[in-house]
Design a protein around this motif. Structure first.
Motif, short mmCIF file in Angstrom:
data_model
loop_
_atom_site.label_atom_id
_atom_site.label_comp_id
_atom_site.label_asym_id
_atom_site.label_seq_id
_atom_site.Cartn_x
_atom_site.Cartn_y
_atom_site.Cartn_z
N GLU A 132 0.83 -1.20 0.00
CA GLU A 132 0.00 0.00 0.00
C GLU A 132 0.87 1.26 0.00
OE1 GLU A 132 -3.80 1.95 2.38
OE2 GLU A 132 -2.89 0.13 3.16
N TYR A 133 1.96 1.23 0.74
CA TYR A 133 2.84 2.39 0.77
C TYR A 133 3.50 2.61 -0.59
CZ TYR A 133 6.27 5.81 2.25
OH TYR A 133 7.03 6.95 2.35
N GLU A 134 3.86 1.54 -1.27
CA GLU A 134 4.42 1.68 -2.62
C GLU A 134 3.39 2.26 -3.58
OE1 GLU A 134 7.45 1.62 -4.16
OE2 GLU A 134 8.06 1.55 -2.07
N VAL A 135 2.12 1.90 -3.41
CA VAL A 135 1.06 2.46 -4.25
C VAL A 135 0.97 3.98 -4.01
CG1 VAL A 135 -1.45 2.56 -4.62
CG2 VAL A 135 -0.29 0.34 -4.48
N VAL A 136 1.02 4.40 -2.75
CA VAL A 136 0.97 5.83 -2.43
C VAL A 136 2.13 6.55 -3.13
CG1 VAL A 136 1.29 7.54 -0.57
CG2 VAL A 136 -0.21 5.57 -0.22
N ARG A 137 3.32 6.03 -2.99
CA ARG A 137 4.49 6.66 -3.59
C ARG A 137 4.37 6.69 -5.12
NH1 ARG A 137 8.98 7.64 -0.92
NH2 ARG A 137 10.22 7.21 -2.77
N ASP A 138 3.91 5.59 -5.69
CA ASP A 138 3.76 5.51 -7.15
C ASP A 138 2.72 6.51 -7.65
OD1 ASP A 138 4.21 4.24 -9.78
OD2 ASP A 138 2.14 3.52 -9.51
N VAL A 139 1.57 6.56 -6.98
CA VAL A 139 0.51 7.47 -7.41
C VAL A 139 0.98 8.93 -7.30
CG1 VAL A 139 -1.80 8.34 -6.84
CG2 VAL A 139 -1.41 5.88 -6.99
N LEU A 140 1.66 9.29 -6.23
CA LEU A 140 2.15 10.66 -6.09
C LEU A 140 3.16 10.99 -7.20
CD1 LEU A 140 2.54 11.01 -2.23
CD2 LEU A 140 0.92 12.24 -3.71
N ALA A 141 4.06 10.07 -7.51
CA ALA A 141 5.03 10.30 -8.58
C ALA A 141 4.32 10.44 -9.93
CB ALA A 141 6.05 9.16 -8.63
N ARG A 142 3.33 9.60 -10.17
CA ARG A 142 2.57 9.68 -11.42
C ARG A 142 1.75 10.96 -11.49
NH1 ARG A 142 -0.38 4.30 -11.08
NH2 ARG A 142 -1.80 5.34 -12.52
N LEU A 143 1.23 11.40 -10.36
CA LEU A 143 0.46 12.64 -10.30
C LEU A 143 1.33 13.81 -10.76
CD1 LEU A 143 -2.23 13.99 -9.34
CD2 LEU A 143 -1.11 14.30 -7.15
N VAL A 144 2.56 13.86 -10.29
CA VAL A 144 3.48 14.91 -10.70
C VAL A 144 3.72 14.83 -12.21
CG1 VAL A 144 5.87 15.75 -10.50
CG2 VAL A 144 4.59 15.10 -8.45
N ASP A 145 3.95 13.62 -12.73
CA ASP A 145 4.17 13.45 -14.17
C ASP A 145 2.96 13.93 -14.98
OD1 ASP A 145 6.67 12.36 -13.64
OD2 ASP A 145 6.00 10.28 -13.88
N ASP A 148 2.77 17.72 -14.88
CA ASP A 148 3.80 18.26 -15.77
C ASP A 148 3.38 18.14 -17.23
OD1 ASP A 148 5.43 18.95 -13.64
OD2 ASP A 148 6.78 17.23 -13.88
N ARG A 149 2.78 17.00 -17.59
CA ARG A 149 2.31 16.80 -18.96
C ARG A 149 1.18 17.78 -19.30
NH1 ARG A 149 -0.21 11.73 -19.17
NH2 ARG A 149 -2.21 12.71 -19.43
N PHE A 150 0.22 17.95 -18.37
CA PHE A 150 -0.87 18.90 -18.59
C PHE A 150 -0.32 20.31 -18.81
CE2 PHE A 150 -4.30 16.45 -15.94
CZ PHE A 150 -4.35 15.47 -16.92
N ALA A 151 0.65 20.70 -17.99
CA ALA A 151 1.25 22.04 -18.11
C ALA A 151 1.94 22.20 -19.46
CB ALA A 151 2.23 22.30 -16.98
N ALA A 152 2.67 21.16 -19.89
CA ALA A 152 3.35 21.23 -21.19
C ALA A 152 2.34 21.34 -22.33
CB ALA A 152 4.24 20.00 -21.38
N GLU A 153 1.24 20.59 -22.22
CA GLU A 153 0.19 20.66 -23.24
C GLU A 153 -0.43 22.06 -23.29
OE1 GLU A 153 -2.44 17.49 -22.10
OE2 GLU A 153 -1.08 15.93 -22.86
N GLU A 154 -0.71 22.63 -22.12
CA GLU A 154 -1.27 23.97 -22.06
C GLU A 154 -0.29 25.01 -22.60
OE1 GLU A 154 -2.87 24.92 -18.21
OE2 GLU A 154 -4.07 23.08 -18.18
#
Length: 166
Positions: A132-145, A148-154
């Protein structure tokens, strides 16, 4: 005259949860530094501890990584130099620039902080379970990605629209 109704989320927004978690972690780091005998550590110093890598760094680069202005980072650095946690040296690649690095005392403070972070990670794994802790870390890292992608698209849309205005 009635005012238009503002839209409100039906639950606590993710940004509020992430902000609260960040503030709780930052507060915990300062509390722990004080408990370890480093009473001089302030909340603002977290911006340096989180961005200064071994071997030193330029203040401007640290400011970008911390998401604060160069002036703000410079103020924190000057404070930490006065507290003998940091040293400023000439940049070997650019004589006009300075490189910030830990002093001996600063390495001790940062080392205690990193040991605490390692312990916190262990405790989080214990509290939530490793998966579960790895899922939290993974989701937070993916959220940042994703953000960042949304900002680049905008940015791309804005620059395309800006280029066609005549």
């Amino acid at each position: 005259m009635s005012r238009p109704q503002m839209p409100r989320p039906d639950r606590k927004p993710l940004i509020a949860l992430v902000d609260r978690a960040n503030r709780a972690l930052q507060t915990d780091m300062v509390r722990r530094a004080h408990a370890d005998g480093h009473a001089e550590v302030k909340m603002a110093h977290n911006s340096v501890f989180g961005t200064l890598h071994s071997g030193g760094a330029r203040a401007a680069d640290m400011a970008v990584r911390a998401g604060i202005t160069r002036q703000s980072m410079g103020e924190v650095i000057r404070d930490m130099v006065a507290l003998d946690m940091l040293e400023m040296k000439a940049d070997p690649n650019d004589g006009r620039a300075k490189v910030v690095d830990y002093s001996e005392h600063g390495r001790s403070v940062a080392g205690d902080g990193f040991r605490h972070l390692i312990e916190l990670e262990r405790r989080f794994e214990e509290e939530f379970g490793e998966q579960e802790y790895e899922v939290v870390r993974d989701v937070l890292a993916r959220l940042v990605d994703v953000l960042d992608r949304f900002a680049a698209e905008e940015d791309q849309v804005s620059s395309s629209a800006g280029g066609s205005v005549g």
